[in-house]
Design an enzyme around this catalytic site. Structure first.
Site, short mmCIF file in Angstrom:
data_model
loop_
_atom_site.label_atom_id
_atom_site.label_comp_id
_atom_site.label_asym_id
_atom_site.label_seq_id
_atom_site.Cartn_x
_atom_site.Cartn_y
_atom_site.Cartn_z
N HIS A 164 -15.55 1.60 7.50
CA HIS A 164 -15.05 0.31 6.68
C HIS A 164 -16.09 -0.86 6.89
O HIS A 164 -17.60 -0.38 7.67
CB HIS A 164 -14.26 -0.07 6.94
CG HIS A 164 -12.72 -0.29 7.43
ND1 HIS A 164 -12.24 0.14 6.42
CD2 HIS A 164 -12.45 1.81 7.99
CE1 HIS A 164 -10.99 0.42 6.39
NE2 HIS A 164 -11.06 1.73 7.22
N GLU B 20 -10.73 0.18 -1.63
CA GLU B 20 -10.37 0.99 -0.97
C GLU B 20 -11.16 2.63 -1.50
O GLU B 20 -10.95 3.30 -3.21
CB GLU B 20 -8.90 1.78 -0.44
CG GLU B 20 -7.93 0.79 0.36
CD GLU B 20 -7.36 1.55 0.68
OE1 GLU B 20 -6.31 3.06 0.84
OE2 GLU B 20 -5.71 0.79 1.34
N ARG B 21 -12.85 3.36 -0.73
CA ARG B 21 -12.76 4.83 -0.86
C ARG B 21 -11.19 5.71 -1.78
O ARG B 21 -10.52 5.65 -0.71
CB ARG B 21 -13.50 5.59 0.96
CG ARG B 21 -13.58 6.51 0.23
CD ARG B 21 -14.13 7.09 1.70
NE ARG B 21 -13.65 7.86 2.59
CZ ARG B 21 -14.00 7.97 3.63
NH1 ARG B 21 -14.76 8.50 3.90
NH2 ARG B 21 -12.70 8.38 4.10
N GLY C 175 -8.55 -0.98 7.79
CA GLY C 175 -9.41 -1.79 7.20
C GLY C 175 -9.13 -3.63 7.31
O GLY C 175 -10.01 -3.88 7.92
N CYS D 112 -4.93 -2.42 3.32
CA CYS D 112 -5.24 -1.42 4.37
C CYS D 112 -5.24 -1.87 5.19
O CYS D 112 -6.02 -2.81 5.76
CB CYS D 112 -6.74 -1.09 3.25
SG CYS D 112 -7.43 -0.18 4.61
N CYS E 219 -5.07 6.39 8.40
CA CYS E 219 -4.55 4.99 6.81
C CYS E 219 -3.63 4.28 7.99
O CYS E 219 -2.56 4.93 8.50
CB CYS E 219 -3.24 5.91 6.17
SG CYS E 219 -2.83 5.27 4.75
N GLY E 220 -3.55 3.23 8.54
CA GLY E 220 -3.24 2.36 8.42
C GLY E 220 -1.34 2.14 8.91
O GLY E 220 -0.45 2.05 8.63
N ASN E 221 -1.71 1.97 7.57
CA ASN E 221 -0.72 1.55 6.27
C ASN E 221 0.75 2.48 6.39
O ASN E 221 1.29 2.96 6.32
CB ASN E 221 0.00 0.55 5.23
CG ASN E 221 -0.84 -0.35 5.17
OD1 ASN E 221 -0.74 -1.14 5.81
ND2 ASN E 221 -2.13 -1.12 4.27
N ASN F 100 -5.82 10.34 -1.20
CA ASN F 100 -6.64 8.80 -1.90
C ASN F 100 -5.95 9.24 -3.24
O ASN F 100 -5.41 10.68 -3.41
CB ASN F 100 -7.81 8.52 -1.77
CG ASN F 100 -8.41 7.88 -0.19
OD1 ASN F 100 -7.28 6.99 0.08
ND2 ASN F 100 -9.46 8.26 0.10
N ASN G 187 0.73 -1.36 -0.13
CA ASN G 187 0.41 -0.28 0.35
C ASN G 187 0.42 0.98 0.09
O ASN G 187 1.46 1.79 1.23
CB ASN G 187 -0.83 -0.21 1.36
CG ASN G 187 -1.94 1.30 1.08
OD1 ASN G 187 -2.49 1.56 2.49
ND2 ASN G 187 -2.28 0.91 0.02
N1 LIG Z 1 -4.76 2.45 2.99
C1 LIG Z 1 -5.62 3.05 3.96
C2 LIG Z 1 -6.69 4.09 4.73
C3 LIG Z 1 -6.26 4.58 3.68
C4 LIG Z 1 -7.96 5.52 3.52
C5 LIG Z 1 -9.44 5.25 2.97
N2 LIG Z 1 -9.25 5.12 1.05
C6 LIG Z 1 -10.25 6.29 3.74
O1 LIG Z 1 -9.80 7.29 2.36
O2 LIG Z 1 -10.64 6.32 4.34
C7 LIG Z 1 -4.92 2.07 5.61
O3 LIG Z 1 -4.22 1.89 5.08
O4 LIG Z 1 -5.60 2.09 6.25
#
Ligand SMILES: N[C@@H](CCC[C@H](N)C(=O)O)C(=O)O
Length: 290
Positions: A168, A217-218, A229, A226, A76-78, A67, A14
């Protein structure tokens, strides 16, 4: 042409373009366009989006994440693991445990270090938010969304919804290889029952300690991993009686594994790697359209 220095980093594939705002300045109104521009694999660098490493008044460092479509996420965890690695290796922090500010609150990161290099990071992601209004999802505000019937595109499904500071929704599947990530994912992401959109996760339960996981992913579509996620998937699996609270669960993502525990203290802790890919200078024309 304008330019800025960047570092490309990834957590389990990611990937984001990281810009250190302790050293660089980017115009606020152009951030969405810059995110779209750097993310483009043909005309930019290629990534799932843009992450800013910023000064903070509440913590030694703050993360902002955009994004690849230019929308700003709240967590964003990663990204948090990569920001922790960057902050430690670049001397923004000296302690191995420190706070990071995000748009969804403060989190605590702990880095594991070998020969001066961060090899893995544990992030206390805080407590999941489970009320429907916190996801947010339309319907009775105070209720949880656990194994709730969900009809879409002529199909009947069951969903569980969890906020890890960002929204999520989890679908359980029998075979992760056949999960309808690219067909159902984009439809659910923009379904009006989720007024702020939603990250869409597909989970196959391997056993009480292991999950297979794929994500739409949104704002970015299919990604290799994610972090928020995967945390949401572990929380959902406890709520659905598929895994145990307080036990470590290994989540197998397309890009590799995360170890996650939803503790009896209510907090979700995620451990995994963070990698630096390259550094460079990015040239762009500027303006709201990049
Ligand atoms: N890749 C991420 C999350 C990034 C944001 C997500 N797409 C959103 O809009 O909420 C992760 O690693 O958590």
């Amino acid at each position: 042409m304008r330019s800025f220095s960047f570092t490309k980093m990834h957590g389990l594939g990611n990937s984001y373009i990281y810009v250190d705002l302790f050293r660089e300045t980017l115009p606020e109104e152009e951030l969405p366009a810059i995110a779209r521009s750097v993310a483009d694999v043909h005309t930019g660098i290629g990534s799932d989006g843009l992450i800013l490493i910023c000064p903070s008044e509440k913590a030694p460092v703050k993360m902002r994440i955009f994004n690849s479509d230019g929308s700003e996420g709240k967590n964003c965890g990663n990204g948090l693991r990569c920001v922790a690695k960057y902050a430690y290796e670049h001397g923004i922090v000296r302690d191995r445990t420190f706070l990071i500010e995000t748009l969804s609150g403060l989190v605590e990161a702990r880095v594991a270090v070998a020969d001066g290099e961060v090899t893995s990071v544990t992030v206390d992601m805080g407590e999941p938010r489970l009320k429907r209004s916190a996801i947010p999802m339309v319907g009775p505000k105070a209720e949880r969304v656990v194994a709730e019937p969900f009809a879409i595109a002529g199909g009947e499904y069951e969903i569980t919804a969890v906020s890890m500071g960002n929204p999520h929704v989890i679908f359980y599947v029998d075979d992760i290889q056949k999960a309808p990530v690219t067909t159902l994912g984009p439809l659910v992401e923009k379904d009006p029952r989720f007024p702020e959109g939603v990250n869409v996760e597909f989970v196959e339960v391997v056993n009480e300690r292991e999950l297979h996981f794929r994500v739409w992913e949104r704002g970015s579509g299919v990604t290799q991993a994610c972090g928020t996620g995967a945390c949401a998937a572990v929380v959902a699996s406890v709520l659905n009686g598929k895994t145990a609270r307080g036990e470590e669960t290994v989540v197998h993502l397309a890009g590799g594994d995360l170890t996650i525990v939803w503790g009896h203290d209510g907090r979700v802790r995620m451990t995994g790697p963070a990698e630096t890919v390259c550094t460079g200078v990015y040239y762009y024309r500027g303006g709201r359209n990049g």
